[in-house]
Design a protein around this motif. Sequence first.
Motif, PDB file in Angstrom:
ATOM      1  N   UNK A   1       5.607  -9.283  16.073  1.00 47.80           N
ATOM      2  CA  UNK A   1       4.243  -9.568  16.512  1.00 47.80           C
ATOM      3  C   UNK A   1       3.322  -8.895  15.506  1.00 47.80           C
ATOM      4  N   UNK A   2       2.381  -9.673  14.955  1.00 52.59           N
ATOM      5  CA  UNK A   2       1.491  -9.138  13.928  1.00 52.59           C
ATOM      6  C   UNK A   2       0.078  -9.691  14.105  1.00 52.59           C
ATOM      7  N   UNK A   3      -0.849  -9.075  13.398  1.00 56.67           N
ATOM      8  CA  UNK A   3      -2.250  -9.467  13.484  1.00 56.67           C
ATOM      9  C   UNK A   3      -2.478 -10.872  12.926  1.00 56.67           C
ATOM     10  N   UNK A   4      -1.597 -11.333  12.089  1.00 56.82           N
ATOM     11  CA  UNK A   4      -1.676 -12.663  11.489  1.00 56.82           C
ATOM     12  C   UNK A   4      -0.343 -12.981  10.854  1.00 56.82           C
ATOM     13  N   UNK A   5      -0.207 -14.170  10.291  1.00 58.11           N
ATOM     14  CA  UNK A   5       1.059 -14.530   9.649  1.00 58.11           C
ATOM     15  C   UNK A   5       1.400 -13.560   8.513  1.00 58.11           C
ATOM     16  N   UNK A   6       2.671 -13.208   8.423  1.00 58.13           N
ATOM     17  CA  UNK A   6       3.136 -12.319   7.356  1.00 58.13           C
ATOM     18  C   UNK A   6       3.603 -13.146   6.164  1.00 58.13           C
ATOM     19  N   UNK A   7       3.467 -12.577   4.985  1.00 59.19           N
ATOM     20  CA  UNK A   7       3.961 -13.242   3.789  1.00 59.19           C
ATOM     21  C   UNK A   7       5.481 -13.242   3.781  1.00 59.19           C
ATOM     22  N   UNK A   8       6.056 -14.382   3.466  1.00 54.83           N
ATOM     23  CA  UNK A   8       7.513 -14.495   3.465  1.00 54.83           C
ATOM     24  C   UNK A   8       8.157 -13.522   2.484  1.00 54.83           C
ATOM     25  N   UNK A   9       7.526 -13.314   1.334  1.00 55.94           N
ATOM     26  CA  UNK A   9       8.065 -12.367   0.347  1.00 55.94           C
ATOM     27  C   UNK A   9       8.055 -10.945   0.887  1.00 55.94           C
ATOM     28  N   UNK A  10       7.018 -10.600   1.671  1.00 62.54           N
ATOM     29  CA  UNK A  10       6.934  -9.262   2.250  1.00 62.54           C
ATOM     30  C   UNK A  10       8.047  -9.040   3.271  1.00 62.54           C
ATOM     31  N   UNK A  11       8.289 -10.062   4.093  1.00 59.30           N
ATOM     32  CA  UNK A  11       9.340  -9.962   5.107  1.00 59.30           C
ATOM     33  C   UNK A  11      10.699  -9.855   4.422  1.00 59.30           C
TER      34      UNK A  11
ATOM     35  N   UNK B   1      11.384  -8.724   1.442  1.00 58.12           N
ATOM     36  CA  UNK B   1      11.507  -7.424   0.777  1.00 58.12           C
ATOM     37  C   UNK B   1      11.813  -6.318   1.795  1.00 58.12           C
ATOM     38  N   UNK B   2      11.180  -6.364   2.960  1.00 57.10           N
ATOM     39  CA  UNK B   2      11.416  -5.345   3.989  1.00 57.10           C
ATOM     40  C   UNK B   2      12.842  -5.426   4.513  1.00 57.10           C
ATOM     41  N   UNK B   3      13.324  -6.631   4.770  1.00 60.09           N
ATOM     42  CA  UNK B   3      14.688  -6.814   5.270  1.00 60.09           C
ATOM     43  C   UNK B   3      15.694  -6.384   4.198  1.00 60.09           C
ATOM     44  N   UNK B   4      15.411  -6.715   2.955  1.00 57.58           N
ATOM     45  CA  UNK B   4      16.276  -6.318   1.843  1.00 57.58           C
ATOM     46  C   UNK B   4      16.313  -4.794   1.714  1.00 57.58           C
ATOM     47  N   UNK B   5      15.173  -4.159   1.859  1.00 56.65           N
ATOM     48  CA  UNK B   5      15.083  -2.693   1.774  1.00 56.65           C
ATOM     49  C   UNK B   5      15.936  -2.042   2.866  1.00 56.65           C
TER      50      UNK B   5
ATOM     51  N   UNK C   1       5.123  -2.893   7.667  1.00 60.83           N
ATOM     52  CA  UNK C   1       4.265  -3.897   7.039  1.00 60.83           C
ATOM     53  C   UNK C   1       2.877  -3.869   7.680  1.00 60.83           C
ATOM     54  N   UNK C   2       1.826  -4.049   6.882  1.00 61.06           N
ATOM     55  CA  UNK C   2       0.464  -4.045   7.416  1.00 61.06           C
ATOM     56  C   UNK C   2       0.266  -5.129   8.476  1.00 61.06           C
ATOM     57  N   UNK C   3      -0.354  -4.753   9.580  1.00 56.03           N
ATOM     58  CA  UNK C   3      -0.677  -5.711  10.631  1.00 56.03           C
ATOM     59  C   UNK C   3       0.390  -5.884  11.684  1.00 56.03           C
ATOM     60  N   UNK C   4       1.584  -5.316  11.476  1.00 55.80           N
ATOM     61  CA  UNK C   4       2.674  -5.479  12.443  1.00 55.80           C
ATOM     62  C   UNK C   4       2.455  -4.520  13.608  1.00 55.80           C
ATOM     63  N   UNK C   5       2.500  -5.077  14.835  1.00 60.56           N
ATOM     64  CA  UNK C   5       2.304  -4.243  16.024  1.00 60.56           C
ATOM     65  C   UNK C   5       3.578  -4.084  16.841  1.00 60.56           C
ATOM     66  N   UNK C   6       4.554  -4.972  16.651  1.00 59.10           N
ATOM     67  CA  UNK C   6       5.784  -4.912  17.440  1.00 59.10           C
ATOM     68  C   UNK C   6       6.918  -5.606  16.703  1.00 59.10           C
ATOM     69  N   UNK C   7       8.110  -5.009  16.792  1.00 58.30           N
ATOM     70  CA  UNK C   7       9.310  -5.605  16.194  1.00 58.30           C
ATOM     71  C   UNK C   7      10.450  -5.441  17.180  1.00 58.30           C
ATOM     72  N   UNK C   8      11.194  -6.517  17.430  1.00 59.70           N
ATOM     73  CA  UNK C   8      12.377  -6.458  18.300  1.00 59.70           C
ATOM     74  C   UNK C   8      13.520  -7.151  17.563  1.00 59.70           C
ATOM     75  N   UNK C   9      14.495  -6.363  17.127  1.00 62.59           N
ATOM     76  CA  UNK C   9      15.668  -6.890  16.433  1.00 62.59           C
ATOM     77  C   UNK C   9      16.825  -7.002  17.416  1.00 62.59           C
TER      78      UNK C   9
END
Length: 77
Positions: free
Chosen positions: A52-62, A64-68, A34-42
């Motif tokens: 961790x991202x440059x700004x708040x992420x859109x809930x629909x984007x999150x 969709x990514x998790x669904x994918x 996703x655009x702006x994401x610099x770090x992910x820890x699952x």
Amino acid sequence: MSAETDTQTTTVYRVTGMTCGHCEGAVTAELSALPGVSSVKAVAAAGEVTVVSAGPLGEDDVRAAVDEAGYVYAGRA
């Protein structure tokens, strides 16, 4: 949960269905794209993903990514 610093936003999301390191990797890969994401820890055991991202992420984007990745987005922790 969401925390903002001068330049980054850290948000914890709940994701169901993760059971192992492979699951964590799949979710991490999709959210990292996703655009702006610099770090992910699952963390499968907790069912949480910290992003961790440059700004708040859109809930629909999150969602969709998790669904994918093949898992279920369950909202913010």
